[in-house]
Motif scaffolding. Structure first.
Motif, PDB file in Angstrom:
ATOM      1  N   LEU A  34       0.958  -1.156   0.099  1.00 44.88           N
ATOM      2  CA  LEU A  34      -0.119   0.043   0.023  1.00 44.88           C
ATOM      3  C   LEU A  34       0.966   1.144   0.169  1.00 44.88           C
ATOM      4  O   LEU A  34       0.517   2.341  -0.551  1.00 44.88           O
ATOM      5  CB  LEU A  34      -0.913   0.121   1.291  1.00 44.88           C
ATOM      6  N   GLY A  35       2.072   1.293   0.684  1.00 46.90           N
ATOM      7  CA  GLY A  35       2.833   2.385   0.890  1.00 46.90           C
ATOM      8  C   GLY A  35       3.423   2.895  -0.423  1.00 46.90           C
ATOM      9  O   GLY A  35       3.321   4.184  -0.734  1.00 46.90           O
ATOM     10  N   PRO A  36       3.992   2.410  -1.130  1.00 45.18           N
ATOM     11  CA  PRO A  36       4.461   1.027  -0.888  1.00 45.18           C
ATOM     12  C   PRO A  36       5.849   0.851  -0.045  1.00 45.18           C
ATOM     13  O   PRO A  36       6.239   2.001   0.275  1.00 45.18           O
ATOM     14  CB  PRO A  36       4.879   0.236  -2.317  1.00 45.18           C
ATOM     15  N   THR A  37       6.218  -0.168   0.534  1.00 44.48           N
ATOM     16  CA  THR A  37       7.163  -0.139   1.382  1.00 44.48           C
ATOM     17  C   THR A  37       8.427   0.140   0.907  1.00 44.48           C
ATOM     18  O   THR A  37       8.828  -0.266  -0.290  1.00 44.48           O
ATOM     19  CB  THR A  37       7.345  -1.620   2.170  1.00 44.48           C
ATOM     20  N   PRO A  38       9.525   0.707   1.649  1.00 42.24           N
ATOM     21  CA  PRO A  38      10.520   1.275   1.051  1.00 42.24           C
ATOM     22  C   PRO A  38      11.534  -0.026   1.031  1.00 42.24           C
ATOM     23  O   PRO A  38      12.789  -0.094   0.282  1.00 42.24           O
ATOM     24  CB  PRO A  38      11.344   2.368   2.043  1.00 42.24           C
ATOM     25  N   LEU A  39      11.456  -1.057   1.715  1.00 40.56           N
ATOM     26  CA  LEU A  39      11.999  -2.271   1.506  1.00 40.56           C
ATOM     27  C   LEU A  39      12.016  -2.916   0.376  1.00 40.56           C
ATOM     28  O   LEU A  39      12.892  -3.854   0.002  1.00 40.56           O
ATOM     29  CB  LEU A  39      11.399  -3.358   2.769  1.00 40.56           C
ATOM     30  N   PHE A  40      11.041  -2.687  -0.552  1.00 40.49           N
ATOM     31  CA  PHE A  40      10.842  -3.308  -1.998  1.00 40.49           C
ATOM     32  C   PHE A  40      10.913  -1.989  -3.109  1.00 40.49           C
ATOM     33  O   PHE A  40      10.031  -1.643  -3.528  1.00 40.49           O
ATOM     34  CB  PHE A  40       9.592  -3.966  -2.106  1.00 40.49           C
ATOM     35  N   PRO A  41      12.225  -1.541  -3.131  1.00 48.41           N
ATOM     36  CA  PRO A  41      12.162  -0.416  -4.121  1.00 48.41           C
ATOM     37  C   PRO A  41      11.864  -0.767  -5.597  1.00 48.41           C
ATOM     38  O   PRO A  41      11.608   0.395  -6.227  1.00 48.41           O
ATOM     39  CB  PRO A  41      13.729  -0.232  -4.090  1.00 48.41           C
ATOM     40  N   GLN A  42      11.776  -1.924  -5.941  1.00 48.82           N
ATOM     41  CA  GLN A  42      11.294  -2.257  -7.372  1.00 48.82           C
ATOM     42  C   GLN A  42       9.741  -2.038  -7.515  1.00 48.82           C
ATOM     43  O   GLN A  42       9.286  -2.023  -8.725  1.00 48.82           O
ATOM     44  CB  GLN A  42      11.876  -3.490  -7.680  1.00 48.82           C
ATOM     45  N   VAL A  43       9.212  -2.020  -6.416  1.00 47.52           N
ATOM     46  CA  VAL A  43       7.590  -1.748  -6.649  1.00 47.52           C
ATOM     47  C   VAL A  43       7.564  -0.211  -7.105  1.00 47.52           C
ATOM     48  O   VAL A  43       7.861   0.540  -6.147  1.00 47.52           O
ATOM     49  CB  VAL A  43       6.980  -2.009  -5.316  1.00 47.52           C
ATOM     50  N   PRO A  44       6.859  -0.181  -7.923  1.00 48.58           N
ATOM     51  CA  PRO A  44       6.467   1.387  -8.525  1.00 48.58           C
ATOM     52  C   PRO A  44       5.696   2.060  -7.669  1.00 48.58           C
ATOM     53  O   PRO A  44       4.782   1.485  -6.955  1.00 48.58           O
ATOM     54  CB  PRO A  44       5.541   1.129  -9.775  1.00 48.58           C
ATOM     55  N   THR A  45       6.130   3.402  -7.378  1.00 49.34           N
ATOM     56  CA  THR A  45       5.385   4.338  -6.450  1.00 49.34           C
ATOM     57  C   THR A  45       4.552   5.134  -7.093  1.00 49.34           C
ATOM     58  O   THR A  45       3.985   6.233  -6.459  1.00 49.34           O
ATOM     59  CB  THR A  45       6.582   5.114  -5.761  1.00 49.34           C
TER      60      THR A  45
END
Length: 480
Positions: free
Chosen positions: A330-341
């Motif tokens: 949802l954030g998305p989490t900074p732990l997964f930088p590959q997730v588009p923001t």
């Protein structure tokens, strides 16, 4: 005693009991037997309670779009305004167990109607508070009125859930799921209707209209909800007996954690959507409606599975784990930088799916608490149902209070991505805790851990409900 073990041993959610006595148990993996058709009385009771739920939740949520504007003009700070909102859940958390204990004394019907009446009256009184002087006077009367309304709602909801558990012993999960559907609809309709009435008639009109409607519902329920012999109990219930059951604390905490996640989104998601995606207020409102709709629509399914398949713990773990993953994205989490923001569709999907899964974690908890109380020998009557209802509503309200409060603090200090990450990990940790507790409770596959006395039904009734006391060494061990 054998009958008790046979009844509980049927529950696949609690596994095999491995009773060495002469009691015969059915295959624990089988589904629950089909319940008998609903009677006319059951339909009437459910309609009356559902109507009250809808009216109460609509009245509760109607202040969201306009009260902060009016309160700011009355010299209230954002912190004070937030506390006026959150104190409602805080009072419910503190009072629900007390009302659960008092329920057998005053009667379920009286508590249900009296609580609804107090909540309706508080709503009407809230509508004239704009006549007060700005500042301290306005704040104090708002807090007092809100607290009184919370006491009424707490009494009403605690009695209502106990009535549902008593009236629908074979369909408790389904009925609770359907009631959550009415709650969700009320929470969605309330802000929209409140904003509309406010734009038409100012501050007073929303409270007058909804307060009058709430009062009308109380009058209708006087005739719909009838007192019956089964709603009375010679025993008064023991909060201590319930509190000594380990599973009660674990499952009640689960309810509070899941409720915290729902409340977390109230003050945090709107600013995030505005800053991150530059969404319009209309679109943001639609996202909130999606969240409430997904939760409400799915709750009857979770209730049905809790009753029919008897897999409450499995549903809770599934809901918490899935909800935790959704909050990470949802954030998305900074732990997964590959997730588009920058993709708003990820927010839409995760909000809808996350709300749906949180319902999967919340609805089965009430059924699990009831089954656990029966397993430990507490009587299956309105006294136990009242205590369990109070515990359930208390922890749900605790989450509703903690969620917005802590959520605002986390967002202010760490930002929404990290805040939602923390909430997501909280769900996953709670799911792991339930699994680990299950290994302990089920003794690593040997069956659910037994209460410490074979003559359980007699022992609990002796020590907690005032029957003749058998003061043996073994009996004293139960209370230690």
């Amino acid at each position: 005693m054998a009958d008790l073990y046979k009844e509980i041993g049927n529950d696949s959610d609690y596994g095999s009991i491995n009773d060495n006595s002469s009691a015969q148990t059915e295959d624990p993996q089988t589904s629950a037997p089909s319940p008998s058709p609903m009677t006319r009385h059951q339909y009437i009771v459910f309609c009356g309670i559902a109507l009250a739920y809808f009216a109460d939740l609509t009245s509760f949520s109607l202040i969201a779009p306009f009260y902060p504007i009016e309160a700011k003009e009355k010299d209230l700070s954002p912190v004070m305004i937030g506390f006026v909102f959150s104190v409602f859940s805080l009072v419910q958390f503190l009072s629900s167990p007390i009302f659960g204990k008092l329920l057998p004394y005053v009667g379920a019907k009286f508590m249900f109607l009296a609580g609804s009446w107090v909540a309706a009256g508080s709503n009407l009184i809230f509508g004239v508070l704009d006549e007060l002087e700005p500042g301290t006077q306005f704040l104090v009367f708002c807090l007092v009125t809100r607290c009184v309304g919370a006491l009424g709602a707490s009494a009403s909801v605690t009695a209502a859930t106990a009535i549902i558990a008593h009236t629908f012993p074979d369909r408790t999960g389904q009925m609770m799921g359907l009631l959550e559907l009415f709650c969700g609809v009320g929470l969605m309709v309330g802000p929209a209707l409140g904003g509309l009435l406010y734009s038409v008639g100012g501050y007073k009109l929303p409270f007058m209209v909804l307060g009058a409607a709430d009062t009308l519902v109380v009058i209708i329920n006087i005739f719909l909800i009838r007192s019956s012999e089964g709603m009375e109990s010679k025993t008064k219930g023991s909060m201590l007996a319930v509190a000594k059951i380990p599973a009660v604390w674990v499952i009640a905490l689960t309810c509070g954690v899941a409720s915290t996640g729902m409340g977390f989104l109230d003050p945090t998601m709107s600013p995030h959507l505005k800053e991150q995606y530059n969404l319009s207020p209309v679109f943001i409102s639609l996202v909130y409606i999606l969240s409430g709709s997904a939760y409400a629509i799915a709750t009857p399914l979770w209730g049905y599975l809790s009753d029919k398949k008897r897999i409450t713990r499995t549903l809770i773990v599934f809901g918490l784990t899935g909800g935790g993953v959704c909050f990470l994205f949802l954030g998305p989490t900074p732990l997964f930088p590959q997730v588009p923001t920058d993709q708003v569709w990820t927010v839409i999907v995760t909000v809808g799916l996350g709300s749906l899964l949180l319902g999967c974690a919340i609805v089965p908890t009430f059924i699990d608490l009831l089954n656990t109380a029966k397993w430990y020998g507490l009587p299956d009557d309105i006294s136990t149902q009242g205590i369990v209802s109070g515990v359930f509503n208390s922890f749900f309200s605790l989450g509703a209070f903690v969620g917005p409060t802590v959520g605002g603090v986390l967002q202010q200090h760490y930002g929404f991505p990290w805040a939602s990450t923390m909430v997501g990990f909280m769900f996953v940790i709670m799911a792991i805790l339930i699994v680990l507790f299950g290994f302990w409770e089920y003794q690593c596959g040997k069956g659910r851990r037994r209460p410490p006395n074979n003559d359980l039904t007699r022992q609990v009734s002796v020590n907690y409900f005032g029957s003749e006391i058998d003061d043996t060494e073994e009996n004293r061990g139960l209370l230690s």
